[in-house]
Design an enzyme around this catalytic site. Structure first.
Site, short mmCIF file in Angstrom:
data_model
loop_
_atom_site.label_atom_id
_atom_site.label_comp_id
_atom_site.label_asym_id
_atom_site.label_seq_id
_atom_site.Cartn_x
_atom_site.Cartn_y
_atom_site.Cartn_z
N GLU A 284 26.88 -0.87 -9.86
CA GLU A 284 25.66 -1.43 -9.26
C GLU A 284 24.52 -0.41 -9.24
O GLU A 284 24.04 -0.03 -8.17
CB GLU A 284 25.95 -1.89 -7.83
CG GLU A 284 27.10 -2.87 -7.70
CD GLU A 284 27.62 -2.96 -6.27
OE1 GLU A 284 26.94 -2.44 -5.35
OE2 GLU A 284 28.70 -3.53 -6.05
N CYS A 353 -4.05 4.91 9.59
CA CYS A 353 -4.23 5.59 10.87
C CYS A 353 -2.89 5.99 11.47
O CYS A 353 -2.46 5.48 12.51
CB CYS A 353 -5.02 4.71 11.83
SG CYS A 353 -6.74 4.51 11.33
N GLU A 354 -2.20 6.87 10.79
CA GLU A 354 -0.93 7.47 11.23
C GLU A 354 -0.87 8.90 10.71
O GLU A 354 -1.17 9.13 9.53
CB GLU A 354 0.27 6.69 10.67
CG GLU A 354 0.45 5.29 11.18
CD GLU A 354 1.09 5.23 12.56
OE1 GLU A 354 1.53 6.30 13.06
OE2 GLU A 354 1.14 4.13 13.13
#
Length: 429
Positions: A284, A353-354
């Protein structure tokens, strides 16, 4: 520069002073489609897939693309056309695979929280196998299958308690992980599965984590898996296939993950030595197929020199590329049109805004306002985890095929964002 390939990025090369993806100037794509912009190389995806195919040559193996890495319909279509199956983790994933032309019988359904509705839809679609992750899930799946008059094909995901030596957030094979059935509960879980009227046992599954760059964890997991296969079959429960999961890492910043072809030859040697060489196998891969096939193109909005830090503010942000904020992940950042100026050290940040909205710390770049930058290795777990934080539209996506550029997702508009919302008509008194 005349013609210089970027390390680990054979589909990317500088020709003169221009960065190309395959046969297309990346700056032309930015001009035509705007920024931020994700650009994927079809050739790079197929080359990564070919490494797995070479490693498994002559064996009975189904390669299932783990589409959580990048679920764009255009990307799924590439792997469907190449004959891949798909590893899904939700009902939404299932619908995407079907819409892109994937074969239901080649779908395996993983994930710890499948709902009854998702189980029902997957059974109706005729998927190949459920990777069951708990004893409780096994009971519910049997009930749903019986309500439809069918048997659900299952393998049970084993938690082998193997340390993959990767970031704790993407380690999935340790005993404290939410994923899989604990090693000591595997045999009784199979015995219960064999007695359930709505269950047809097909195989066994294992997935120990993501961004794995060492081969030893894989090989340790193989040995534990084969011990379990012997124990399960010794009590009269035959297993048709063995699924070794995915998780193989890529080169983000000088890592040297095992070559897919070499690793699987070693895995097959272990199988041969223990008499399982002719067993049906599944794998996978996700990140290793698409991660280094993609770049995110962004424009420099402003340069903001400071006393202690210089900030290069670009128009891509943590909503487009969440990996640095989530995992403190490293992505190389390069200019589309390199300058001969003396480079300076910049923190490359976005407009959200972080304080956590950063793409790269302490990067040496010769850059000016209006320049275009490419954030490399952005094909996996970027757009798949993108959001509308700060009401930002998700980026457009381009699939490059030689000298052709296919728009596989248009840029999201504010109308797209708000189309499912409603005002309630409350008026202030």
């Amino acid at each position: 520069m005349t013609h210089e390939n970027l390390p680990g990025q054979p589909h990317l090369a500088y020709r003169g002073n221009e960065l190309y993806c395959e046969e297309i100037r990346v700056s032309d794509l930015a001009k035509d489609h705007g920024t931020p912009l994700f650009v994927y190389s079809k050739g790079a995806m197929l080359a990564a897939l070919a490494a797995y195919q070479r490693g498994f040559a002559g064996r009975k193996v189904q390669i299932c693309y783990a589409m959580k890495a990048n679920p764009a319909l255009g990307v799924i279509e590439v792997f469907a056309e190449a004959g891949c199956g798909f590893d899904i983790v939700s009902g939404g994933d299932l619908e995407r695979v079907l819409a892109a032309g994937g074969q239901p019988g080649k779908i395996i359904f993983s994930g710890v929280g499948k709902t009854r509705a998702e189980m029902r839809r997957a059974l109706e679609a005729g998927i190949g196998c459920f990777n069951v992750e708990s004893e409780a899930e096994l009971e519910v799946l049997s009930q749903v299958a019986l309500s439809l008059g069918v048997c659900a094909p299952v393998s049970i995901r084993v938690n082998p308690n193997v340390d993959p030596k990767t970031h704790p957030y993407i380690s999935t094979g340790l005993k404290d992980s939410k994923f899989g059935v604990a090693h000591e509960r595997v045999l009784p879980t199979y015995q219960r599965a064999a007695k359930l009227a709505g269950i047809r046992v097909l195989g066994i599954d294992c997935h120990i984590g993501s961004q794995i760059t060492q081969e030893d964890p894989y090989l340790d997991a193989v040995e534990r898996m084969l011990d379990l296969v012997e124990a399960i079959e010794a009590v009269g429960i035959p297993l048709q296939h063995i699924d070794f999961g995915g998780g193989l890492g890529i080169d983000y910043s000088g890592e040297t993950p095992p070559d897919a072809g070499v690793l699987w030859q070693k895995l097959l040697a272990r199988l041969d030595a223990r008499g399982f060489g002719q067993r049906d196998l599944m794998i996978e891969p996700g990140r290793s197929l698409v991660g280094n096939a993609g770049v995110c193109v962004s424009e420099v909005l402003y340069l903001k020199p400071g006393e202690h830090k210089n900030f290069c503010i670009i128009d891509a942000a943590m909503n487009d590329l969440p990996r640095p904020a989530l995992y403190q992940a490293f992505h190389q950042i390069v200019p589309l049109n390199p300058r001969q100026d003396v480079p300076e050290t910049w923190d490359v940040v976005g407009p959200i805004c972080e304080s956590g909205d950063w793409l790269g710390h302490d990067r040496s770049l010769a850059v000016q306002q209006g320049d275009l930058l490419a954030v490399l290795s952005s094909g996996a777990y970027c757009m798949s985890m993108a959001s509308n934080y700060n009401s930002r539209g998700r980026a457009a996506e381009i699939l490059v095929e030689g000298s052709q550029a296919h728009l596989i997702r248009r840029r999201e508009t504010m109308a797209d964002q708000m189309q499912s919302e409603r005002l309630v008509g409350i008026k202030s008194k």
